[in-house]
Design an enzyme around this catalytic site. Structure first.
Site, PDB file in Angstrom:
ATOM      1  N   GLU A  81       0.822  -1.219   0.000  1.00 57.70           N
ATOM      2  CA  GLU A  81       0.000   0.000   0.000  1.00 57.70           C
ATOM      3  C   GLU A  81       0.854   1.267   0.000  1.00 57.70           C
ATOM      4  OE1 GLU A  81      -3.697  -1.666   2.710  1.00 57.70           O
ATOM      5  OE2 GLU A  81      -2.043  -0.584   3.643  1.00 57.70           O
ATOM      6  N   CYS A 116      -1.587  33.186  10.590  1.00 58.35           N
ATOM      7  CA  CYS A 116      -1.326  33.878  11.851  1.00 58.35           C
ATOM      8  C   CYS A 116      -0.877  32.866  12.890  1.00 58.35           C
ATOM      9  CB  CYS A 116      -2.567  34.612  12.303  1.00 58.35           C
ATOM     10  SG  CYS A 116      -2.984  35.884  11.135  1.00 58.35           S
ATOM     11  N   TYR A 143       5.772  17.834  11.672  1.00 58.68           N
ATOM     12  CA  TYR A 143       6.849  16.847  11.862  1.00 58.68           C
ATOM     13  C   TYR A 143       8.241  17.445  11.812  1.00 58.68           C
ATOM     14  CZ  TYR A 143       2.880  14.385   9.717  1.00 58.68           C
ATOM     15  OH  TYR A 143       1.631  13.948   9.373  1.00 58.68           O
TER      16      TYR A 143
HETATM   17  N1  LLP Z   1      -1.168   1.838   4.604  1.00 59.22           N
HETATM   18  C1  LLP Z   1      -1.532   2.241   5.816  1.00 59.22           C
HETATM   19  C2  LLP Z   1      -2.399   1.400   6.616  1.00 59.22           C
HETATM   20  C3  LLP Z   1      -1.082   3.467   6.320  1.00 59.22           C
HETATM   21  O1  LLP Z   1      -1.433   3.846   7.542  1.00 59.22           O
HETATM   22  C4  LLP Z   1      -0.253   4.283   5.525  1.00 59.22           C
HETATM   23  C5  LLP Z   1       0.224   5.585   6.005  1.00 59.22           C
HETATM   24  C6  LLP Z   1       0.071   3.839   4.231  1.00 59.22           C
HETATM   25  C7  LLP Z   1      -0.391   2.602   3.815  1.00 59.22           C
HETATM   26  C8  LLP Z   1       0.911   4.650   3.278  1.00 59.22           C
HETATM   27  O2  LLP Z   1       2.171   4.941   3.728  1.00 59.22           O
HETATM   28  P1  LLP Z   1       3.224   5.677   2.756  1.00 59.22           P
HETATM   29  O3  LLP Z   1       3.544   4.737   1.631  1.00 59.22           O
HETATM   30  O4  LLP Z   1       2.558   6.900   2.235  1.00 59.22           O
HETATM   31  O5  LLP Z   1       4.365   5.966   3.626  1.00 59.22           O
HETATM   32  N2  LLP Z   1       1.018  12.397   7.161  1.00 59.22           N
HETATM   33  C9  LLP Z   1       2.307  11.772   7.338  1.00 59.22           C
HETATM   34  C10 LLP Z   1       2.284  10.324   6.870  1.00 59.22           C
HETATM   35  C11 LLP Z   1       1.289   9.476   7.595  1.00 59.22           C
HETATM   36  C12 LLP Z   1       1.237   8.079   7.047  1.00 59.22           C
HETATM   37  C13 LLP Z   1       0.152   7.309   7.699  1.00 59.22           C
HETATM   38  N3  LLP Z   1      -0.094   6.033   7.134  1.00 59.22           N
HETATM   39  C14 LLP Z   1       3.364  12.574   6.593  1.00 59.22           C
HETATM   40  O6  LLP Z   1       3.027  13.583   5.988  1.00 59.22           O
HETATM   41  O7  LLP Z   1       4.539  12.222   6.632  1.00 59.22           O
END
Ligand code: LLP
Length: 434
Positions: free
Chosen positions: A293, A364, A337
């Protein structure tokens, strides 16, 4: 020199920055700023790379489901579908968008650590391929809903495998101290799955983990594959839960800064395939159906945000603040972050770096910063400033703080441009006000 870190950037004969063959200053002039630009070719290439690694290394069925949380709008789904991707959604809203974007329900995985009864009903109505159950209460709720409806949905379970993936605390999700999923170490996962296997209302087909995000190495995925397959073997010895699907989640890291050097996506997915195969062979298990995913790694390197500089405040011996016409409303990742980004001046990508500065937003809020210690050429009010690798977790996390309208998204492919999401209007801001 200013550095290019994302894919698909170039320069035209006027010396201006291009994305997917289109001039960034031209796009900014036409659509205004702030503006998100996405290179469709890069997104397609990233999908193909991940799929090619699995095709090469995995000898059982597999699916790559794009994590909608990284970026979610209908036009995107059209192209993801064309590239043979499925979708992971975590809310009724993402599910609605994926369906409207043309996804078949049978390609959709429904996640979330606190799905509502209404969302579960919606997912069952739609006929999604998999509901990934997070906890014991959700299992009972889904079972009751399924019993009332008379259909037997296939489910999997989110497991926390107890792996520390060495990423930011807020995006590391595989550890035991996490709100997501069922713990292995405590026996919670085995207990809840055994309960599910005893129910006639549901069919348990697999397990899922997501160990974190922005992970650079392959080793945490190897580790996760081993832990998860060992658990699958243990569960095989119990009645009623054959567990034939393994979903390893997302998390592949991308290049935000010149110092970042992620493994290619083809190698990442190949390594996942090989790790699962090796662990299955070692444990004497048949190869499970494999699901990945990825979110960030598909769209992140394809996106650029373009701003207009409004002011430059040089505070002698302290700092320089370059204020742009967007901010945490279109990119909250520095505020949340402490994320860093690499800027580039689209009108003068060849200009030398002469300073480091804070790129500040217009909200702001002192923490409203796009990035800190940014290497910048000489910029003045009225200049364009682009921030690279913003194609994931920017638009999808955007807000209307200070009643700022969200920027539009344009998609570019081989020089052809189309507006995928229009700019919000002041009218849109009032759309829900009664
Ligand atoms: N599958 C599940 C169950 C997840 O919780 C996530 C991300 C993904 C797949 C995808 O992960 P990726 O390939 O995008 O790393 N907002 C944060 C990232 C939060 C990710 C949460 N879950 C940021 O901007 O770094």
């Amino acid at each position: 020199m200013q550095k290019i870190v994302m894919q698909g950037l170039g320069q035209n004969s006027a010396g201006h920055l291009t994305v997917g063959g289109a001039s960034v200053p031209e796009l900014a002039k036409h659509y205004g700023t702030p503006l998100y630009i996405l290179d469709e070719g890069v997104i397609r290439r990233n999908c193909r790379e991940i799929l090619s690694g699995l095709r090469e290394g995995y000898k059982a069925p597999f699916t790559v489901a794009f994590a909608s949380k990284a970026l979610c709008f209908t036009r995107l789904y059209g192209l993801l579908r064309e590239e043979g991707m499925g979708a992971d959604v975590v809310s009724g809203g993402e599910l609605y968008t994926a369906l409207k974007g043309g996804f078949r329900p049978s390609d959709i995985f429904f996640h979330g650590n606190n799905k509502t009864a209404a969302e579960l009903e919606y997912a069952l109505d739609a006929g999604v391929r998999r509901i990934v159950v997070d906890n014991a209460e959700e299992l009972e709720l889904l079972s009751a809903i399924a019993a009332r409806r008379g259909a037997v949905p296939e489910i999997s379970f989110r497991i926390k495998p107890g792996i520390d993936a060495h990423t930011h605390e807020f995006i590391a999700t595989g550890k035991i101290d996490s709100k997501f999923g069922l713990a292995l170490e405590t026996g919670e996962a085995a207990e809840v799955i055994a309960r599910a296997a005893s129910l006639k209302t549901l069919r348990v087909v697999g397990i899922h983990c997501h160990i974190g995000s922005q992970i650079f190495g392959t080793e945490p995925f190897e580790h996760a594959a081993k832990v998860m397959l060992t658990f699958m073997r243990d569960m095989r010895e119990k009645p009623g839960a054959p567990l034939n699907e393994l979903n390893l989640g997302g998390g592949f890291g991308i290049r935000y800064l010149p110092s970042h050097d992620p493994v290619t996506l083809a190698d990442m997915s190949l390594k996942c395939a090989e790790s699962v195969t090796a662990a299955a062979n070692e444990l004497g298990l048949p190869l499970p159906e494999l699901v990945l995913e990825p979110g960030r790694s598909i769209t992140g390197p394809a996106g650029l945000t373009v701003y207009t500089v409004g002011s430059v405040k040089k505070i002698p011996d302290v700092n320089t603040y370059v204020a742009v016409d967007g901010g945490m409303t279109d990119n909250p990742r520095c505020a949340l972050y402490g994320a860093y980004y690499e800027p580039i001046a689209p009108e003068r990508p060849d200009a030398p770096v002469t300073q480091t500065a804070v790129i500040a937003g217009r909200c702001c809020e002192s923490g409203d910063v796009i990035t800190r210690e940014a290497p910048l050429c000489d910029v003045r009010a009225g200049d364009l400033l682009a921030v690279q690798a913003t194609g994931a977790y920017n638009y999808s996390m955007a807000s209307n703080y200070n009643r700022l309208p969200r920027p539009p998204i344009v998609m570019v492919r081989d020089g052809a441009v189309r507006l995928a999401v229009r700019r919000e209007t002041y009218g849109d801001l009032l759309a829900c006000d009664q």
